[in-house]
Design a protein around this motif. Structure first.
Motif, PDB file in Angstrom:
ATOM      1  N   LEU A  11       0.517  -1.198  -0.455  1.00  0.00           N
ATOM      2  CA  LEU A  11       0.127   0.002   0.150  1.00  0.00           C
ATOM      3  C   LEU A  11       0.980   1.595  -0.184  1.00  0.00           C
ATOM      4  CD1 LEU A  11      -2.714  -0.979   2.210  1.00  0.00           C
ATOM      5  CD2 LEU A  11      -3.042  -1.585   0.185  1.00  0.00           C
ATOM      6  N   TRP A  14      -0.233   4.906  -0.529  1.00  0.00           N
ATOM      7  CA  TRP A  14      -1.146   5.065   0.638  1.00  0.00           C
ATOM      8  C   TRP A  14      -0.454   6.034   1.505  1.00  0.00           C
ATOM      9  CZ3 TRP A  14      -4.980   1.805   3.004  1.00  0.00           C
ATOM     10  CH2 TRP A  14      -6.453   1.589   2.431  1.00  0.00           C
ATOM     11  N   ARG A  19      -1.966   3.881   6.433  1.00  0.00           N
ATOM     12  CA  ARG A  19      -1.200   2.336   5.958  1.00  0.00           C
ATOM     13  C   ARG A  19      -1.550   1.915   7.455  1.00  0.00           C
ATOM     14  NH1 ARG A  19       3.064   4.555   2.645  1.00  0.00           N
ATOM     15  NH2 ARG A  19       4.711   3.761   4.207  1.00  0.00           N
ATOM     16  N   GLU A  40      -4.977  -7.217   0.208  1.00  0.00           N
ATOM     17  CA  GLU A  40      -4.872  -6.193  -0.638  1.00  0.00           C
ATOM     18  C   GLU A  40      -6.575  -5.736  -1.044  1.00  0.00           C
ATOM     19  OE1 GLU A  40      -2.564  -3.774  -3.882  1.00  0.00           O
ATOM     20  OE2 GLU A  40      -2.438  -5.622  -3.504  1.00  0.00           O
ATOM     21  N   ARG A  41      -7.081  -6.579  -1.385  1.00  0.00           N
ATOM     22  CA  ARG A  41      -8.304  -6.345  -2.489  1.00  0.00           C
ATOM     23  C   ARG A  41      -8.955  -5.467  -0.819  1.00  0.00           C
ATOM     24  NH1 ARG A  41      -8.961 -11.009  -3.984  1.00  0.00           N
ATOM     25  NH2 ARG A  41     -10.152 -11.966  -2.752  1.00  0.00           N
ATOM     26  N   ARG A  44      -7.518  -1.709   0.201  1.00  0.00           N
ATOM     27  CA  ARG A  44      -8.573  -1.270  -0.850  1.00  0.00           C
ATOM     28  C   ARG A  44      -9.989  -1.030  -1.082  1.00  0.00           C
ATOM     29  NH1 ARG A  44      -4.035   0.956  -3.636  1.00  0.00           N
ATOM     30  NH2 ARG A  44      -2.596  -0.873  -3.538  1.00  0.00           N
ATOM     31  N   ARG A  47     -11.228   1.327   2.240  1.00  0.00           N
ATOM     32  CA  ARG A  47     -10.389   2.395   2.720  1.00  0.00           C
ATOM     33  C   ARG A  47     -11.769   3.602   2.005  1.00  0.00           C
ATOM     34  NH1 ARG A  47      -6.044   5.513  -1.862  1.00  0.00           N
ATOM     35  NH2 ARG A  47      -5.007   7.391  -0.112  1.00  0.00           N
TER      36      ARG A  47
END
Length: 167
Positions: A11, A14, A19, A40-41, A44, A47
């Protein structure tokens, strides 16, 4: 610690504070529950989402190789949350193949479900996914009681009823 550091590295686009704040939301079991790609998915996806009681966000991603649809559900944690989601799946005729549920340090729940449609295989089609999401929202808001609908539902005839077998 390595998984957390690896996600923070992925990330890199970011701001550092964001993060660190994201990684701090999860208990240690999160880092062993999900693979780095899923982490990770989910990062995101999460977020910018809030932590208010009414927050409900649902992401659907068909996985044709595994013949499932990955549903990620983010909402405030509360007693009966998973059973409500399971009821919504039953009402929709969707089968839960796998479920991984974690809570965050700020009282939210992140549920990752692998589901299949009534005939097996992944759930697809914008209208089908929209209706599934809407059913989950209605159940979790208390506007739909899955137990009553399931009791009223007529059980379909099984495939064995097609054949007459003499004893």
């Amino acid at each position: 610690a390595r998984a957390r550091a690896a996600l923070e590295e992925v990330l890199a686009d970011w701001p550092e504070a964001e993060r660190k704040a994201h990684a701090a939301r999860f208990y240690p079991n999160y880092w062993a529950t999900f693979d780095p790609e899923t982490q990770e998915r989910q990062a995101r996806f999460l977020r910018g989402l809030g932590t208010e009681p009414g927050v409900l966000e649902i992401d659907a991603r068909p996985d044709r190789f595994r013949a499932v649809t990955e549903l990620t559900i983010y909402t405030a944690d509360h007693a009966g949350l998973f059973s409500g989601i399971a009821g919504a799946m039953a009402v929709s005729g969707v089968n839960i193949v796998n479920a991984r549920v974690v809570t965050t340090t700020d009282g939210m729940a992140l549920e990752s479900l692998s589901v299949q449609g009534p005939g097996g295989g992944h759930v697809e089609g914008k209208e089908t996914l929209y209706n599934l999401k809407r059913t989950i929202e209605r159940v979790l808001s208390g506007r739909l009681a899955p137990a009553a609908l399931i009791r009223q539902r007529r059980q379909p005839e099984g495939r064995t009823r097609v054949f007459t077998v003499e004893p």
